[in-house]
Write a protein that holds these residues in place. Structure first.
Motif, mmCIF file in Angstrom:
data_model
loop_
_atom_site.group_PDB
_atom_site.id
_atom_site.type_symbol
_atom_site.label_atom_id
_atom_site.label_comp_id
_atom_site.label_asym_id
_atom_site.label_seq_id
_atom_site.Cartn_x
_atom_site.Cartn_y
_atom_site.Cartn_z
ATOM 1 N N GLU A 252 12.102 37.069 18.134
ATOM 2 C CA GLU A 252 12.569 37.438 16.793
ATOM 3 C C GLU A 252 13.553 38.603 16.856
ATOM 4 O OE1 GLU A 252 12.086 35.541 14.136
ATOM 5 O OE2 GLU A 252 11.105 34.275 15.648
ATOM 6 N N GLU A 253 13.378 39.492 17.805
ATOM 7 C CA GLU A 253 14.298 40.616 17.938
ATOM 8 C C GLU A 253 15.604 40.228 18.626
ATOM 9 O OE1 GLU A 253 12.709 44.336 19.056
ATOM 10 O OE2 GLU A 253 10.795 44.020 18.020
ATOM 11 N N LEU A 254 15.579 39.116 19.360
ATOM 12 C CA LEU A 254 16.806 38.619 19.975
ATOM 13 C C LEU A 254 17.677 37.838 18.988
ATOM 14 C CD1 LEU A 254 15.516 37.302 23.439
ATOM 15 C CD2 LEU A 254 16.853 39.377 23.025
ATOM 16 N N ARG A 255 17.063 37.236 17.991
ATOM 17 C CA ARG A 255 17.821 36.357 17.087
ATOM 18 C C ARG A 255 19.061 37.013 16.484
ATOM 19 N NH1 ARG A 255 15.074 31.564 16.198
ATOM 20 N NH2 ARG A 255 12.799 31.686 16.358
ATOM 21 N N PRO A 256 18.994 38.271 16.024
ATOM 22 C CA PRO A 256 20.197 38.861 15.429
ATOM 23 C C PRO A 256 21.358 39.041 16.409
ATOM 24 C CG PRO A 256 18.221 40.084 14.780
ATOM 25 C CD PRO A 256 17.815 39.157 15.871
ATOM 26 N N LEU A 257 21.088 38.947 17.704
ATOM 27 C CA LEU A 257 22.136 39.113 18.717
ATOM 28 C C LEU A 257 22.925 37.828 18.948
ATOM 29 C CD1 LEU A 257 20.027 41.062 21.392
ATOM 30 C CD2 LEU A 257 21.569 42.045 19.683
ATOM 31 N N VAL A 258 22.413 36.691 18.462
ATOM 32 C CA VAL A 258 23.014 35.388 18.753
ATOM 33 C C VAL A 258 24.253 35.195 17.889
ATOM 34 C CG1 VAL A 258 22.639 32.907 18.790
ATOM 35 C CG2 VAL A 258 20.752 34.459 19.361
ATOM 36 N N PRO A 259 25.415 34.938 18.499
ATOM 37 C CA PRO A 259 26.636 34.725 17.715
ATOM 38 C C PRO A 259 26.518 33.518 16.787
ATOM 39 C CG PRO A 259 27.156 35.091 20.031
ATOM 40 C CD PRO A 259 25.674 34.900 19.945
ATOM 41 N N GLU A 260 27.261 33.550 15.711
ATOM 42 C CA GLU A 260 27.265 32.451 14.761
ATOM 43 C C GLU A 260 27.700 31.162 15.455
ATOM 44 O OE1 GLU A 260 29.221 31.282 10.406
ATOM 45 O OE2 GLU A 260 29.619 33.245 11.331
ATOM 46 N N GLU A 266 21.087 28.306 23.769
ATOM 47 C CA GLU A 266 22.430 28.415 24.344
ATOM 48 C C GLU A 266 22.748 29.863 24.690
ATOM 49 O OE1 GLU A 266 24.408 24.643 21.900
ATOM 50 O OE2 GLU A 266 24.681 26.700 21.197
ATOM 51 N N PHE A 267 22.375 30.765 23.807
ATOM 52 C CA PHE A 267 22.578 32.188 24.052
ATOM 53 C C PHE A 267 21.841 32.620 25.327
ATOM 54 C CE2 PHE A 267 20.964 36.544 23.489
ATOM 55 C CZ PHE A 267 22.136 37.261 23.247
ATOM 56 N N ALA A 268 20.592 32.192 25.464
ATOM 57 C CA ALA A 268 19.794 32.595 26.626
ATOM 58 C C ALA A 268 20.394 32.067 27.927
ATOM 59 C CB ALA A 268 18.357 32.086 26.461
ATOM 60 N N LEU A 269 20.906 30.832 27.908
ATOM 61 C CA LEU A 269 21.532 30.286 29.111
ATOM 62 C C LEU A 269 22.874 30.959 29.390
ATOM 63 C CD1 LEU A 269 20.719 26.497 28.623
ATOM 64 C CD2 LEU A 269 19.672 28.061 30.273
ATOM 65 N N ARG A 270 23.652 31.198 28.340
ATOM 66 C CA ARG A 270 24.939 31.875 28.540
ATOM 67 C C ARG A 270 24.742 33.292 29.037
ATOM 68 N NH1 ARG A 270 28.656 33.267 30.432
ATOM 69 N NH2 ARG A 270 30.878 33.101 29.876
ATOM 70 N N TRP A 271 23.661 33.936 28.599
ATOM 71 C CA TRP A 271 23.338 35.285 29.097
ATOM 72 C C TRP A 271 23.165 35.262 30.617
ATOM 73 C CZ3 TRP A 271 19.218 37.259 31.792
ATOM 74 C CH2 TRP A 271 19.116 38.647 31.855
ATOM 75 N N ILE A 272 22.470 34.269 31.135
ATOM 76 C CA ILE A 272 22.275 34.167 32.591
ATOM 77 C C ILE A 272 23.613 34.048 33.298
ATOM 78 C CG2 ILE A 272 21.376 32.654 34.408
ATOM 79 C CD1 ILE A 272 19.031 32.008 32.508
ATOM 80 N N LEU A 273 24.516 33.258 32.730
ATOM 81 C CA LEU A 273 25.802 33.020 33.379
ATOM 82 C C LEU A 273 26.742 34.210 33.296
ATOM 83 C CD1 LEU A 273 26.481 29.310 32.338
ATOM 84 C CD2 LEU A 273 25.264 30.205 34.344
ATOM 85 N N MET A 274 26.365 35.242 32.548
ATOM 86 C CA MET A 274 27.157 36.473 32.528
ATOM 87 C C MET A 274 27.056 37.215 33.856
ATOM 88 S SD MET A 274 28.788 36.700 29.671
ATOM 89 C CE MET A 274 29.233 38.447 29.585
ATOM 90 N N PHE A 275 26.115 36.823 34.701
ATOM 91 C CA PHE A 275 25.922 37.470 36.002
ATOM 92 C C PHE A 275 26.609 36.615 37.064
ATOM 93 C CE2 PHE A 275 22.671 38.922 33.197
ATOM 94 C CZ PHE A 275 22.478 40.256 33.520
ATOM 95 N N PRO A 276 27.706 37.087 37.636
ATOM 96 C CA PRO A 276 28.479 36.253 38.563
ATOM 97 C C PRO A 276 27.723 35.894 39.836
ATOM 98 C CG PRO A 276 29.306 38.521 38.544
ATOM 99 C CD PRO A 276 28.329 38.409 37.416
ATOM 100 N N PRO A 302 32.167 34.147 26.703
ATOM 101 C CA PRO A 302 31.322 35.235 27.190
ATOM 102 C C PRO A 302 30.644 35.981 26.038
ATOM 103 C CG PRO A 302 33.459 35.262 28.278
ATOM 104 C CD PRO A 302 33.566 34.270 27.166
ATOM 105 N N LEU A 303 29.478 36.515 26.321
ATOM 106 C CA LEU A 303 28.774 37.326 25.335
ATOM 107 C C LEU A 303 29.366 38.730 25.293
ATOM 108 C CD1 LEU A 303 25.074 36.273 26.080
ATOM 109 C CD2 LEU A 303 26.711 35.238 24.495
#
Length: 327
Positions: A252-260, A266-276, A302-303
């Protein structure tokens, strides 16, 4: 789909790949039709790396991937794992005779002559210290049974020990927004050693999809029902070791961070891919719709730095006290 190099293997693998645990077993019932639809959809969308194990459904997952090979002309990579068939599961069981038997069984299940990547499947910690085990794997590479090998680990310490062996090509480790320790204490060493990183349990057993509630229930044969406290295998494999209620609060605290326009998954998977350093994330899929949803994350923008800081803040406050020192 985006592609990254998988460490010393040199394979260019899809940054979102396919974890085949769910179509094998201990995730509730998955029909063969749904499993095959998921595999075909993944291939349709450019996924070219499939991660399985000999114990997923007692070989069912491997056999489904073999069927995919028969039905599709495209080339793709398959990684499997060995070791968890041992009973008892002891360090001494990781010997040439047993490993050869496991490999030959997987070759038969996969209907192939060579395994692209074999991973030791979360062996007892002392196995990572034994040069002779990795010497045996070198021998299997020399015979042509394996193209490369790596390890699947439970802890960062195990990962750091494993990559001291020069021919370990990959490390599969739990990494997600509820498990930040690998980024803090392992990724730099992996990069220096040219070791590929497979991020497993990327959605924290579904918690990071945002679809679960306090009333969510799971089938009797689903590990999210029977392994919450490590009754069957390492507790960290289920919800990344996070208490279910705490995980729901963190979501619930992560939800406000998710782009429109982006889902939490998708946000959680894209977060992982932010690490090269991460070669690929390997979410599971029980059907074609889930495979398609996973694949979309590879092509998202990118996030923001603000979002990345927000994830870290939620982890530090709610999750770190539960998991940081255990894995």
């Amino acid at each position: 789909m985006q592609y990254r190099t998988l460490g010393k293997t040199g394979y260019d693998v899809s940054s979102i790949s396919f974890g085949a645990w769910a179509i094998g077993g201990t995730w509730g019932e998955v029909s063969e039709a749904d499993a095959m639809a998921a595999l075909h959809k993944a291939l349709d969308l450019g996924i070219n790396f499939f991660d399985t194990a000999d114990v997923y459904g007692d070989g069912r997952s491997e056999r489904l991937i073999a069927r995919l090979r028969r039905e599709r002309p495209e080339a793709f990579y398959v990684a499997t794992k060995a070791g968890r068939r041992l009973d008892p599961h002891t360090a001494g069981g990781y010997n040439a005779q047993n490993l050869r038997g496991f490999i030959e069984r997987s070759l038969q299940n996969l209907e192939t002559e060579t395994i692209d990547l074999l991973q030791l499947h979360c062996p007892p910690p002392e196995v990572y210290e034994r040069d002779e085990v990795f010497g045996v794997l070198d021998g299997f590479v020399g015979e042509g049974l394996l193209r490369a090998y790596g390890v699947s680990v439970e802890t960062v310490d195990e990962a750091l020990t494993a990559i001291k062996h020069p021919n370990v090509s990959t490390v599969q480790i739990i990494f997600n927004a509820f498990r930040l320790k690998p980024a803090e204490q392992f990724f730099a060493a992996a990069r220096e050693a040219n070791v590929g990183i497979l991020a497993r349990v990327p959605l924290a057993s579904g918690l990071l999809t945002g679809k679960m509630t306090p009333q969510s229930s799971f089938a009797p044969d689903d590990h999210r029902n029977f392994n919450r406290h490590g009754e069957a295998f390492d507790r960290g494999e289920t919800f990344s070791g996070v208490d279910f209620e705490t995980g729901l609060q963190a979501v619930e605290e992560l939800r406000p961070l998710v782009p429109e326009g982006m889902t939490l998954a998708e946000f959680a998977l894209r977060w992982i891919l932010m690490f090269p350093e991460v070669s690929c994330a390997i979410p599971g899929a029980k059907n074609a719709a889930q495979a398609e949803a996973n694949a979309r994350a590879a092509d998202l923008p990118p996030l923001s730095e603000e979002a990345m800081r927000g994830v870290a803040a939620v982890y530090d406050r709610l999750i770190r006290p539960q998991v940081q020192d255990l894995w």
